[in-house]
Scaffold this motif. Structure first.
Motif, PDB file in Angstrom:
ATOM      1  N   ASN A   1      41.376  68.330  44.457  1.00 25.01           N
ATOM      2  CA  ASN A   1      41.290  69.405  43.476  1.00 25.01           C
ATOM      3  C   ASN A   1      40.658  70.637  44.092  1.00 25.01           C
ATOM      4  OD1 ASN A   1      40.646  66.668  41.707  1.00 25.01           O
ATOM      5  ND2 ASN A   1      42.034  68.091  40.700  1.00 25.01           N
ATOM      6  N   ALA A   2      41.008  71.796  43.546  1.00 18.83           N
ATOM      7  CA  ALA A   2      40.330  73.023  43.946  1.00 18.83           C
ATOM      8  C   ALA A   2      38.852  72.912  43.590  1.00 18.83           C
ATOM      9  CB  ALA A   2      40.964  74.222  43.247  1.00 18.83           C
TER      10      ALA A   2
ATOM     11  N   VAL B   1      36.278  71.000  40.041  1.00 19.88           N
ATOM     12  CA  VAL B   1      35.432  69.818  40.188  1.00 19.88           C
ATOM     13  C   VAL B   1      34.028  70.159  39.698  1.00 19.88           C
ATOM     14  CG1 VAL B   1      34.479  68.137  41.810  1.00 19.88           C
ATOM     15  CG2 VAL B   1      36.775  69.079  42.186  1.00 19.88           C
ATOM     16  N   GLU B   2      33.490  69.349  38.812  1.00 20.35           N
ATOM     17  CA  GLU B   2      32.147  69.598  38.306  1.00 20.35           C
ATOM     18  C   GLU B   2      31.147  69.613  39.457  1.00 20.35           C
ATOM     19  OE1 GLU B   2      29.024  67.914  34.922  1.00 20.35           O
ATOM     20  OE2 GLU B   2      30.998  67.003  35.154  1.00 20.35           O
ATOM     21  N   GLN B   3      30.371  70.683  39.565  1.00 22.97           N
ATOM     22  CA  GLN B   3      29.386  70.924  40.628  1.00 22.97           C
ATOM     23  C   GLN B   3      30.058  71.092  41.999  1.00 22.97           C
ATOM     24  OE1 GLN B   3      26.645  67.504  39.571  1.00 22.97           O
ATOM     25  NE2 GLN B   3      25.161  69.164  39.500  1.00 22.97           N
ATOM     26  N   GLY B   4      31.346  71.394  41.982  1.00 22.87           N
ATOM     27  CA  GLY B   4      32.090  71.532  43.223  1.00 22.87           C
ATOM     28  C   GLY B   4      31.585  72.660  44.111  1.00 22.87           C
TER      29      GLY B   4
ATOM     30  N   PRO C   1      36.729  60.778  43.611  1.00 20.72           N
ATOM     31  CA  PRO C   1      37.129  59.909  42.498  1.00 20.72           C
ATOM     32  C   PRO C   1      35.982  59.461  41.604  1.00 20.72           C
ATOM     33  CG  PRO C   1      37.191  58.728  44.588  1.00 20.72           C
ATOM     34  CD  PRO C   1      37.007  60.172  44.910  1.00 20.72           C
ATOM     35  N   PHE C   2      34.747  59.493  42.117  1.00 27.53           N
ATOM     36  CA  PHE C   2      33.586  59.086  41.326  1.00 27.53           C
ATOM     37  C   PHE C   2      32.657  60.265  41.019  1.00 27.53           C
ATOM     38  CE2 PHE C   2      34.826  55.523  44.117  1.00 27.53           C
ATOM     39  CZ  PHE C   2      35.290  54.653  43.146  1.00 27.53           C
ATOM     40  N   GLY C   3      33.128  61.474  41.273  1.00 34.87           N
ATOM     41  CA  GLY C   3      32.332  62.656  40.990  1.00 34.87           C
ATOM     42  C   GLY C   3      31.326  62.967  42.093  1.00 34.87           C
ATOM     43  N   LEU C   4      30.529  64.007  41.855  1.00 39.15           N
ATOM     44  CA  LEU C   4      29.580  64.506  42.844  1.00 39.15           C
ATOM     45  C   LEU C   4      28.128  64.354  42.430  1.00 39.15           C
ATOM     46  CD1 LEU C   4      31.418  67.853  43.706  1.00 39.15           C
ATOM     47  CD2 LEU C   4      31.502  65.708  45.004  1.00 39.15           C
ATOM     48  N   GLU C   5      27.887  63.947  41.208  1.00 42.85           N
ATOM     49  CA  GLU C   5      26.519  63.893  40.697  1.00 42.85           C
ATOM     50  C   GLU C   5      25.623  62.986  41.531  1.00 42.85           C
ATOM     51  OE1 GLU C   5      24.083  62.883  36.546  1.00 42.85           O
ATOM     52  OE2 GLU C   5      26.266  62.698  36.631  1.00 42.85           O
ATOM     53  N   ALA C   6      26.122  61.811  41.898  1.00 41.44           N
ATOM     54  CA  ALA C   6      25.288  60.850  42.631  1.00 41.44           C
ATOM     55  C   ALA C   6      24.888  61.375  44.002  1.00 41.44           C
ATOM     56  CB  ALA C   6      26.018  59.512  42.766  1.00 41.44           C
TER      57      ALA C   6
END
Length: 201
Positions: free
Chosen positions: A5-6, A10-13, A154-159
């Motif tokens: 994704n651009a 992406v959340e917090q990308g 695929p599991f996001g960036l928060e962790a």
């Protein structure tokens, strides 16, 4: 092919990208790799996460990073085809004082059973290798294509931004997870480690 994704999708990308690019070697790899003409590829794993953890620990972004992982996909699974790509990458980045590990993900099922005594499953894109990391936290890919950065998370960036290590029990490799997080905790003692589940779904 894994398109990702651009950054702004992406959340917090953007925060993730800004931190990762503070490591000058990440930036150089992303700037140059497209010159090889490989369509499906990702800079992935430790070099991204560990750059962020270094910054959080007030250390240089490049500190204590053992290697830089590049995943690509090529249906040509001959050993010499991959070896040619490895040689081209070595030449392209010969001026950098780092170790770059590049692997054709289409070849992983060939050697994985011998090494871990379990089946890896079919691979049809470079992102398939990211999906099967033992830890969701570093299951992230980044690439630059036509001056646009794209993120596969695929599991996001928060962790990864919070320094929380979360297992990914898609393959039964508890020992791989335990060994890796033990090494990471020695370098980044502030990491929070979640246990491997006793009964993975």
């Amino acid at each position: 092919m894994s398109s990702g994704n651009a950054v702004d999708q992406v959340e917090q990308g953007q925060l993730f990208l800004d931190l990762v690019l503070r490591n000058r070697f990440n930036r150089t790899i992303l700037d140059r790799f497209g010159d090889l003409g490989i369509d499906d590829w990702w800079l992935t794993a430790g070099c991204l996460a560990q750059s962020i953890w270094n910054i959080s620990a007030n250390r240089p972004a490049e500190d204590r990073i053992d290697d830089y992982d590049l995943f690509y996909f090529d249906p040509d699974i001959r050993w010499n085809a991959e070896d040619k790509v490895i040689a081209r990458v070595a030449d392209l980045f010969s001026d950098l004082p780092i170790r770059i590990e590049i692997r054709n993900q289409a070849r992983v099922p060939i050697w994985y059973r011998k090494k871990f005594d379990i089946e890896y499953g079919d691979v049809s894109a470079a992102c398939d290798g990211i999906d099967r990391f033992a830890y969701r936290t570093t299951a992230i890919g980044l690439r630059k294509l036509h001056d646009e950065y794209r993120i596969y998370a695929p599991f996001g960036l928060e962790a990864v931004l919070e320094g929380t290590i979360i297992p990914n029990p898609v393959l039964p490799i508890r020992d791989v997870y335990a060994a890796k997080v033990m090494r990471w905790r020695k370098k980044w003692p502030c990491l929070k480690v979640m246990p491997w589940p006793d009964n993975p779904e």
